[in-house]
Scaffold this motif. Structure first.
Motif, short mmCIF file in Angstrom:
data_model
loop_
_atom_site.label_atom_id
_atom_site.label_comp_id
_atom_site.label_asym_id
_atom_site.label_seq_id
_atom_site.Cartn_x
_atom_site.Cartn_y
_atom_site.Cartn_z
N LEU A 122 46.13 9.75 -40.26
CA LEU A 122 44.74 9.33 -40.08
C LEU A 122 44.13 10.17 -38.97
CD1 LEU A 122 42.37 7.35 -40.66
CD2 LEU A 122 43.37 5.84 -38.93
N VAL A 123 43.02 10.83 -39.27
CA VAL A 123 42.36 11.71 -38.31
C VAL A 123 40.95 11.20 -38.03
CG1 VAL A 123 41.60 14.07 -37.80
CG2 VAL A 123 43.69 13.70 -39.12
N GLU A 124 40.61 11.15 -36.74
CA GLU A 124 39.27 10.75 -36.33
C GLU A 124 38.46 11.99 -35.99
OE1 GLU A 124 37.62 7.21 -33.64
OE2 GLU A 124 38.64 8.74 -32.45
N HIS A 125 37.22 12.02 -36.46
CA HIS A 125 36.31 13.15 -36.23
C HIS A 125 35.10 12.67 -35.44
CE1 HIS A 125 38.79 15.00 -39.36
NE2 HIS A 125 38.58 13.91 -40.08
N ALA A 126 34.21 13.56 -35.14
CA ALA A 126 33.00 13.19 -34.39
C ALA A 126 32.09 12.30 -35.24
CB ALA A 126 32.25 14.45 -33.96
N ASP A 127 31.20 11.56 -34.55
CA ASP A 127 30.14 10.77 -35.20
C ASP A 127 30.67 9.71 -36.15
OD1 ASP A 127 28.18 12.28 -33.87
OD2 ASP A 127 28.21 13.81 -35.44
N GLY A 128 31.85 9.16 -35.85
CA GLY A 128 32.34 8.02 -36.62
C GLY A 128 33.07 8.36 -37.90
N TRP A 129 33.29 9.64 -38.17
CA TRP A 129 33.97 10.04 -39.40
C TRP A 129 35.49 9.94 -39.24
CZ3 TRP A 129 31.48 10.94 -43.90
CH2 TRP A 129 30.11 11.22 -43.84
N ARG A 130 36.17 9.58 -40.34
CA ARG A 130 37.63 9.58 -40.39
C ARG A 130 38.08 10.09 -41.75
NH1 ARG A 130 39.92 3.95 -37.58
NH2 ARG A 130 39.17 4.41 -35.46
N THR A 131 39.23 10.76 -41.76
CA THR A 131 39.88 11.14 -43.01
C THR A 131 41.31 10.62 -43.01
OG1 THR A 131 40.40 13.31 -42.04
CG2 THR A 131 38.48 13.18 -43.49
N LEU A 132 41.74 10.13 -44.16
CA LEU A 132 43.08 9.57 -44.33
C LEU A 132 43.80 10.34 -45.43
CD1 LEU A 132 45.19 7.29 -43.78
CD2 LEU A 132 43.99 5.93 -45.52
N TYR A 133 45.03 10.77 -45.15
CA TYR A 133 45.82 11.60 -46.06
C TYR A 133 47.08 10.81 -46.45
CZ TYR A 133 42.84 15.00 -43.67
OH TYR A 133 41.77 15.66 -43.11
N CYS A 134 47.21 10.44 -47.74
CA CYS A 134 48.26 9.54 -48.18
C CYS A 134 49.29 10.22 -49.09
CB CYS A 134 47.66 8.37 -48.95
SG CYS A 134 46.53 7.31 -48.02
N HIS A 135 50.45 9.58 -49.23
CA HIS A 135 51.55 9.94 -50.13
C HIS A 135 52.25 11.23 -49.71
CE1 HIS A 135 49.80 6.75 -52.39
NE2 HIS A 135 48.77 7.46 -52.83
N LEU A 136 52.41 11.42 -48.40
CA LEU A 136 53.09 12.61 -47.91
C LEU A 136 54.61 12.47 -48.07
CD1 LEU A 136 51.03 13.24 -44.65
CD2 LEU A 136 50.58 14.04 -46.98
N ARG A 137 55.28 13.61 -48.14
CA ARG A 137 56.73 13.64 -48.33
C ARG A 137 57.44 13.16 -47.06
NH1 ARG A 137 59.14 19.41 -49.14
NH2 ARG A 137 59.27 19.28 -46.87
N LEU A 138 58.48 12.36 -47.26
CA LEU A 138 59.26 11.88 -46.13
C LEU A 138 59.79 13.05 -45.31
CD1 LEU A 138 60.67 9.55 -44.60
CD2 LEU A 138 62.58 9.79 -46.22
N GLY A 139 59.59 12.98 -43.98
CA GLY A 139 60.07 14.01 -43.08
C GLY A 139 59.16 15.21 -42.94
#
Length: 324
Positions: A122-139
Motif C-alpha cells: 500500500l503506497v500513499e501519495h500526495a493529496d490523499g491518493w493511495r495505490t494498492l498492489y495485490c496478489h504478489l508472490r510470496l517472498g
C-alpha cells in the motif's frame, strides 16, 4: 513539516513531471513489467454497475466482475510466476503497509475477506491518493513501510497469493478513502460512458470484446445451463469427458478463439477457430472423452484465449481436479 509530508515532498521532487489530468497532477505509470497484447492484458476493470449480479466497465462494456474494485493486469502463463514479473510503483509516494507471508495457492485455502488481497503493498501519495498492489508472490516484496518509492521502482512480483486462481496484479486506486476508477476518474462511480480524462500517463487501449467466463464441464453445455450455474464442474470422475467452454462478448468477425486443456501428463486437447459473424454473446466449447482407463488423477488447467490481429485481447483460465 511532519515527517510523512517531508517524505512525500521528497518523493515528488524526485519524479519527472507528468501530463496534467482531470484529477490534478496525480497520474499513473504502467505498473507491470509486461507488454499488453503479448504477455499480459487487462482482464477486468472497476465494476460500474451497482446492482448485485450485474457488471459494467467504465465504457459500459462487460469487462468487469460483479463488485470488482480495481484494474486486473493478468499474465498468460503460470510459468511466468517463477520467472518473476515485476510489479512497480505507479506514482511517487511513501510505502504505508506491506504483507509478505501468504502462500501462492490457486486453491485459495485459508483465504478470508481480510486477506483476499494476498501479499500486497500500500503506497500513499500526495493529496490523499493511495495505490494498492495485490496478489504478489510470496517472498517477492521488495519494500518496507516508510520507504520512499518513485515510478518504476520494484515493489514485488506477480504471484498467486490471496483470493485468486490465476496470476495477475490487482491495482486499486483511492483518494481520501474513496474508490477511484483510473480510466474515468472525473465521473461518479456507478456510471459509465465516454472515457474522457484518465489517470494513466500513457492510456492503454480499450477493447470492448472480452471473455465473460471459461470453465470446465463434463459435456458441451447450452446457454441455459451456463446461466443456471449447472454447467461447470470443479471435480471430475476419471471416466467423464473433459470440456472447456467459454462465452465471448462483443467479439468481431475474424477474432480467433482457442480452447485448450492440459493435465498431469501434458496437453489433452487444443482447438482454434476463427469467429465468423459472431453474436453479441457466443458460447463455444471443446473437449475430449476420457481415454481408456480414464484420466490420470490430478489438477487440470483449461485456457480460453481471444486474439485479434495476433494480439491477445482476452484470456481466462479454468480449473478442475480429477479424483482417483
Amino acid at each position: 513539516m511532519p515527517t510523512r509530508a517531508v517524505a512525500l515532498a521528497a518523493a515528488l521532487s524526485l519524479s519527472s513531471p507528468a501530463a496534467p489530468v482531470a484529477a490534478g497532477d496525480f497520474s499513473l505509470a504502467w505498473p507491470v513489467d509486461c507488454t499488453l497484447g503479448q504477455d499480459c492484458f487487462i482482464e477486468d476493470y472497476v465494476d460500474q454497475d451497482p446492482e448485485p449480479g450485474r457488471q459494467r466497465d467504465f465504457a459500459c462494456g462487460y469487462n468487469a466482475r460483479d463488485g470488482h474494485k480495481g484494474t486486473d493486469i493478468a499474465l498468460l502463463d503460470f510459468d511466468a510466476i517463477a520467472e518473476g514479473v515485476a510489479v512497480t510503483a505507479a506514482a511517487p509516494g511513501l510505502v504505508l503497509r506491506t504483507r509478505d507471508e501468504m502462500p501462492d495457492d490457486r486453491l485459495m485455502r485459508g483465504v478470508t475477506d481480510q486477506t483476499a488481497c494476498g501479499n500486497a503493498v500500500l503506497v500513499e501519495h500526495a493529496d490523499g491518493w493511495r495505490t494498492l498492489y495485490c496478489h504478489l508472490r510470496l517472498g517477492s516484496v521488495a519494500v518496507a513501510p516508510g520507504d520512499i518509492v518513485r515510478p518504476g521502482d520494484r515493489l514485488g512480483s506477480i504471484g498467486l497469493s490471496g483470493r485468486t486462481n490465476h496470476p495477475h496484479l490487482h491495482l486499486q486506486v483511492s483518494r481520501d478513502g474513496a474508490l477511484v476508477d483510473p480510466f474515468r476518474p472525473g465521473a461518479a462511480l456507478g456510471t459509465c460512458g465516454t472515457a474522457g480524462d484518465t489517470l494513466w500517463q500513457n492510456p492503454p487501449g480499450y477493447v470492448r470484446t472480452g471473455l465473460f467466463t471459461a470453465r470446465f464441464s463434463n459435456r458441451v453445455p447450452g446457454f441455459d445451463e451456463v446461466r443456471a450455474g449447472t454447467a461447470p464442474i470443479d471435480v471430475a470422475d476419471p471416466m467423464q469427458p473433459l470440456v472447456v467452454y467459454a462465452i465471448a462478448q462483443e467479439a468481431q468477425t475474424g477474432d480467433r478463439l482457442t480452447l485448450s486443456g492440459e493435465g498431469p501428463e501434458g496437453r489433452i486437447f487444443f482447438h482454434s477457430l476463427v469467429l465468423d459473424a459472431p453474436q453479441r454473446s457466443q458460447l463455444q466449447a471443446y473437449g475430449r472423452k476420457a481415454p481408456d482407463g480414464g484420466w490420470p488423477p490430478g489438477d487440470y488447467l483449461g485456457r480460453a484465449m481471444l486474439t485479434r490481429d495476433g494480439q491477445v485481447i482476452a484470456h481466462r483460465f479454468a480449473h478442475v481436479t480429477v479424483t482417483p
